[in-house]
Design a protein around this motif. Structure first.
Motif, PDB file in Angstrom:
ATOM      1  N   GLY A 160      63.894 -46.145  30.108  1.00 14.11           N
ATOM      2  CA  GLY A 160      63.298 -46.695  28.893  1.00 14.11           C
ATOM      3  C   GLY A 160      63.818 -48.078  28.565  1.00 14.11           C
ATOM      4  O   GLY A 160      63.055 -48.975  28.189  1.00 14.11           O
ATOM      5  N   VAL A 161      65.116 -48.278  28.732  1.00  5.82           N
ATOM      6  CA  VAL A 161      65.718 -49.590  28.469  1.00  5.82           C
ATOM      7  C   VAL A 161      65.255 -50.614  29.507  1.00  5.82           C
ATOM      8  O   VAL A 161      64.873 -51.737  29.180  1.00  5.82           O
ATOM      9  N   LEU A 181      63.660 -60.829  17.625  1.00  3.70           N
ATOM     10  CA  LEU A 181      63.755 -59.488  17.066  1.00  3.70           C
ATOM     11  C   LEU A 181      62.404 -58.786  17.160  1.00  3.70           C
ATOM     12  O   LEU A 181      62.339 -57.591  17.452  1.00  3.70           O
ATOM     13  N   ARG A 182      61.317 -59.524  16.929  1.00  4.81           N
ATOM     14  CA  ARG A 182      59.983 -58.936  17.018  1.00  4.81           C
ATOM     15  C   ARG A 182      59.745 -58.364  18.422  1.00  4.81           C
ATOM     16  O   ARG A 182      59.311 -57.222  18.576  1.00  4.81           O
ATOM     17  N   ILE A 188      60.279 -51.239  21.897  1.00  4.12           N
ATOM     18  CA  ILE A 188      60.820 -49.878  21.773  1.00  4.12           C
ATOM     19  C   ILE A 188      59.763 -48.801  22.056  1.00  4.12           C
ATOM     20  O   ILE A 188      60.005 -47.895  22.878  1.00  4.12           O
ATOM     21  N   PRO A 189      58.571 -48.839  21.427  1.00  8.16           N
ATOM     22  CA  PRO A 189      57.578 -47.818  21.772  1.00  8.16           C
ATOM     23  C   PRO A 189      57.131 -47.881  23.227  1.00  8.16           C
ATOM     24  O   PRO A 189      56.854 -46.837  23.835  1.00  8.16           O
ATOM     25  N   VAL A 190      57.089 -49.083  23.806  1.00  7.40           N
ATOM     26  CA  VAL A 190      56.732 -49.210  25.220  1.00  7.40           C
ATOM     27  C   VAL A 190      57.808 -48.557  26.086  1.00  7.40           C
ATOM     28  O   VAL A 190      57.509 -47.851  27.056  1.00  7.40           O
ATOM     29  N   VAL A 237      56.314 -42.605  18.887  1.00  9.19           N
ATOM     30  CA  VAL A 237      55.696 -43.862  19.322  1.00  9.19           C
ATOM     31  C   VAL A 237      54.737 -44.367  18.247  1.00  9.19           C
ATOM     32  O   VAL A 237      54.763 -45.547  17.861  1.00  9.19           O
ATOM     33  N   TYR A 238      53.893 -43.476  17.729  1.00  5.42           N
ATOM     34  CA  TYR A 238      52.914 -43.862  16.709  1.00  5.42           C
ATOM     35  C   TYR A 238      53.597 -44.172  15.378  1.00  5.42           C
ATOM     36  O   TYR A 238      53.199 -45.100  14.669  1.00  5.42           O
ATOM     37  N   LEU A 239      54.636 -43.422  15.053  1.00  4.22           N
ATOM     38  CA  LEU A 239      55.372 -43.671  13.813  1.00  4.22           C
ATOM     39  C   LEU A 239      56.040 -45.042  13.857  1.00  4.22           C
ATOM     40  O   LEU A 239      55.985 -45.805  12.876  1.00  4.22           O
TER      41      LEU A 239
END
Length: 312
Positions: A160-161, A181-182, A188-190, A237-239
């Motif tokens: 994931g990282v 930061l954006r 993160i969800p990706v 992911v959606y949250l």
């Protein structure tokens, strides 16, 4: 191209697992688009170099996994390989000698590292160098001793990282010569999604993994509890995307990501019903891969649409 050359090419395409290239294409493209969104400039040559380097490292990682899972006996112990799990099988099927897979893996890592060093040189700041010094060891030691990250409870996190923040931030930095930061938050969800691709693919490998001493999350939790974690992470992911829209790290139009919900619900329903079955679970494996690509593309599209047609 002769028949012999064509056959050899097919073997190596199978070894590097080309269909899984989206795991790299999505985060690198997303990082570059966010860089363009923030700066108004898209550096095409740097993008293609970044993508090429990332893909070569990805292919090297796949070959390393094949070789070291062969050495450990993990892939040989797998009684139910599927199109999504159990390795490429080129060694097990006698298509390519194991030592050739290792040599190709080391050459690919070297080429990918060289591209990374060049990108670091033209980008400045040594950020790409630092990301590479984290990412390449994560990739190689995912199955190689002494770390063998994929044989423990942190393998999913490592993937994931590597295929989330590291790739998105690296691609962003090559474009913008700054960190964001954006870009980190959107990665993160990706990253969770690609970790879920690995995670759901561990269910069919459960018997083989357990027999050679792997202690990944599916083995540690058992399939019944592991599938609950899969569902929680899928919902997260959606949250996370919703929260990023609320706090304006993502444009409002990024809510188009929720168009992917039918595919997510399919993955949920199939996995809930068939988590303990190998071939009946395959639609959930395919849906998870599809979700990673679809959500990644929709996130890319949201930045493009906001940049071209948004008020800001």
């Amino acid at each position: 191209m002769s028949t012999k050359e064509s056959s050899s090419l097919r073997k190596w395409l199978k070894a590097i697992r080309v269909p899984f290239s989206t795991a790299t294409i999505i985060p690198i493209t997303l990082g570059a688009i966010i860089g363009w969104f923030d700066t108004g400039v898209f550096l095409w040559m740097r993008f293609w170099l970044t993508l090429c380097g990332g893909l070569i490292i990805h292919f090297a990682t796949n070959m390393a996994n094949d070789y070291f899972d062969h050495v450990s006996g993990c892939d040989e112990a797998n009684p139910t390989p599927t199109p999504f799990s159990g390795g490429s099988r080129v060694i097990q099927e006698g298509l390519i000698p194991a030592k050739h897979v290792l040599y190709a893996c080391l050459i690919a890592f070297s080429i990918g590292a060289a591209i990374g060093l060049y990108l670091n040189y033209i980008s400045g700041g040594n950020v790409i160098l630092i990301l590479g010094l984290i990412g390449i060891p994560l990739a190689f030691f995912y199955t190689a001793r002494p770390l063998r990250l994929g044989y423990g409870a942190f393998g999913e996190i490592a993937v994931g990282v590597g295929f989330g923040p590291l790739m998105v931030l690296g691609s962003y930095y090559v474009q913008a010569q700054a960190l964001s930061l954006r870009a980190f938050l959107v990665s993160i969800p990706v990253g969770i999604l690609i970790a879920l691709v690995l995670y759901i693919n561990e269910f069919p490998d459960y018997t083989g993994d357990k027999s050679v001493g792997k202690r990944n999350l599916v083995v540690l939790l058992g399939k019944k509890r592991a599938v609950i974690l899969y569902h929680i992470l899928l919902a997260s992911v959606y949250l996370i995307i919703l929260l990023l829209v609320i706090f304006k790290f993502l444009p409002l139009i990024a809510l188009i990501v929720f168009l992917s919900l039918p595919l997510a619900l399919k993955a949920y329903a199939v996995s809930k019903k068939n988590f303990d079955k190998v071939f009946e679970l395959l639609p959930a494996n395919a849906s998870t891969i599809g979700l990673h690509s679809l959500i990644g593309l929709l996130l890319c599209a949201s930045f493009i649409l906001e940049k071209l047609f948004g008020k800001g």
